[in-house]
Write an enzyme that holds these catalytic residues in place. Structure first.
Site, PDB file in Angstrom:
ATOM      1  NE  ARG A 146      -2.254  -2.242   3.332  1.00 37.36           N
ATOM      2  CZ  ARG A 146      -2.441  -2.732   4.461  1.00 37.36           C
ATOM      3  NH1 ARG A 146      -3.653  -2.182   4.894  1.00 37.36           N
ATOM      4  NH2 ARG A 146      -2.051  -3.645   5.096  1.00 37.36           N
ATOM      5  CG  ASN A 175      -1.153  -0.221   6.978  1.00 32.15           C
ATOM      6  OD1 ASN A 175      -0.377  -0.988   7.478  1.00 32.15           O
ATOM      7  ND2 ASN A 175      -2.535  -0.249   7.420  1.00 32.15           N
ATOM      8  CB  ALA A 193      32.068  46.044   6.166  1.00 28.58           C
TER       9      ALA A 193
END
Ligand code: UD1
Ligand code: CA
Length: 462
Positions: free
Chosen positions: A22, A235, A388
């Protein structure tokens, strides 16, 4: 039973050889993952908490991938069921591994990942105090669907189980169903060989043992225990996602009970092995994965994913940050928009800010890299300021090299550090510098061309 000081002996059997048609899948059903682990691993972890003498897993024949994938807790044996001739045949196959075992045999399905150890313990106590030969757990199903229905006599004594396929319309309406959890003693196990083939499905049904026990007058009990959610048998893929959601919510609830706060529980995913300290606050859309450990009094802001990492007490992980295989803190801050790649160690009270990427690097105590920076293969000391746009150029096209920046260094903005290179203690690097040679401690390094200010010429007329 052993001596009185020893707990009664227990073997667990996990039925896991079913094909799982399934699921519409090429892999065995119990190997499908729910909440990051195969279905069967959840079951093994849970039965492991009962400390059985042995656990026998019934698998199909080609079971070596499964054997490799499973992490056993305690003694484990495998029994290969050649053909999937049903649950009774599967248990018979398992019994070949338990020939000399005399105690209680607890049987569970490998596709019920939500089982709770406390419920199983309660069940075993009922089974033993009532001195049953056979017991099973039932539950009231909202929608009894494909589960086996429990038929009882007017006094409530269990008579038999009828599977959905074989049930009459009246029987289908029964909501008390079989969980697939059984406890057997020897006399009930000897009934297995009397189970007849169910012609409709071509299988030997373990559920038929209930009727046989009732006919033979063996003491048996069917106990309505626990919550429907504990017994969901997976399932289908739909049931797989249902199980996932139950496990996710269950885990969140545990952390809430241990002092963790969530702004919105609906979008937070915490994998089973993760730990979180008390007074930590977690915002929406956060994924904590693998072996991640979050300390006490941390804050994890929205859209953060942390994998196999340690975040120490009092740290903050700001919005939209990815952290992999790294250590942060204590009292450190990472993000927003930061990426810590594997092998990064961010020290106490350090700050890794906006659009900063760190890889395989150590960042010392109190160091700051707040904006637009790449730090790779570097050892950065404490109280360093990284301006930075700083970049460690760690790769020369062939090999990776390390950059060393000692404590107290100031790195000006837009600096490139061409590794291998070392910047000594308290050195100062002017903005825009390309550092290609070591900088001695306390020195200023500048490599940019001197600025020229050139007077603009008047525009010539065309
Ligand atoms: C089974 C029960 C049903 C119960 C439900 C609970 C039977 C006949 N029915 O139904 O009453 O309500 O579980 O979830 O037992 N397996 C094997 N070998 C086989 C067949 C199955 O090892 O030959 C294993 C499967 O891998 C699975 C477990 O046994 O883990 C149950 O089998 P499954 O086919 O899922 O049974 P259900 O139809 O769910
Ligand atoms: Ca099932």
């Amino acid at each position: 039973m052993g001596s009185s000081s020893k707990s009664p002996s227990l073997a667990c059997v996990v039925l896991a050889a079913g094909l799982g048609t399934r699921m519409k899948s090429g892999i065995p059903k119990v190997m499908h993952k729910v909440y990051e682990r195969p279905l069967i691993q959840h079951v093994l972890d849970t039965v492991g908490r009962l400390k059985p003498d042995i656990t026998v897993v019934v698998t199909g024949v080609k079971n070596s991938p499964m054997r490799k994938a499973i992490a056993p807790s305690g003694k484990i044996a495998f029994a290969a069921q050649r053909q999937q001739k049903g649950t009774a045949h599967a248990l018979t196959t398992a019994m070949a591994r338990l020939r000399s075992f005399k105690g209680t045999v607890l049987v569970v399905n490998g596709d019920t990942p939500l089982l709770v150890a406390d419920t199983l313990k309660k069940f075993l106590r009922l089974h033993r105090t009532n001195r049953n030969s056979l017991s099973l757990i039932s539950f009231d199903a909202e929608d009894p669907g494909a589960y086996g229905r429990i038929l009882r006599d007017p006094e409530g004594k269990p008579l038999r189980i009828v599977e959905n396929l074989d049930a009459s319309a009246g029987e289908r309406a029964i909501r008390e169903v079989n969980s697939g959890v059984y406890a057997f003693e020897r006399p009930a196990l000897s009934l297995l060989k009397e189970i007849k083939l169910n012609r409709k499905k071509g299988e030997y049904y373990l559920t038929d043992v209930v009727e046989l026990a009732s006919v033979k007058g063996l003491s048996s009990g069917v106990y309505l225990l626990g919550d429907e959610k504990e017994f969901l048998g997976v399932n289908t893929r739909e049931e797989l996602s249902q199980a996932h959601e139950v496990l996710r919510k269950r885990t969140l609830k545990e952390w809430i009970n241990r002092g963790v706060s969530f702004v919105d529980t609906s979008s937070v995913h915490i994998e089973p092995a993760v730990t979180i300290g008390g007074d930590t606050l977690i915002y929406p859309n956060v994924y904590l994965q693998g072996s991640t450990k979050i300390g006490r009094a941390c804050t994890v802001y929205p859209n953060v994913r942390i994998i196999d990492s340690v975040i120490k007490d009092g740290s903050e992980i700001k919005d939209t940050t990815l952290i992999e295989g790294s250590t942060v803190g204590p009292e450190a801050s990472v993000g927003p928009f930061a990426h810590l790649r594997p092998g990064s160690r961010i020290g106490r009270s350090s700050k890794i800010g906006n659009f900063v990427e760190v890889k395989a690097s150590t960042i010392g105590k109190g160091t700051k890299a707040m904006h637009l920076t790449y730090i790779g293969d570097a050892d950065v000391g404490s109280d360093v300021n990284i301006g930075a746009g700083t970049i460690t150029c760690n790769y020369d096209g062939m090999k990776k090299h390390r950059t060393k920046i000692e404590s107290g260094v100031f790195v000006g903005s837009d600096t490139q550090l061409v590794a291998p290179v070392r910047v000594g203690r308290k050195a100062y690097i002017g903005a825009g510098t390309t550092v290609t040679r070591d900088v001695p401690p306390g020195h200023l390094a500048v490599s940019r061309a001197p600025q020229k200010n050139i007077k603009k010429k008047r525009k010539r007329k065309r």
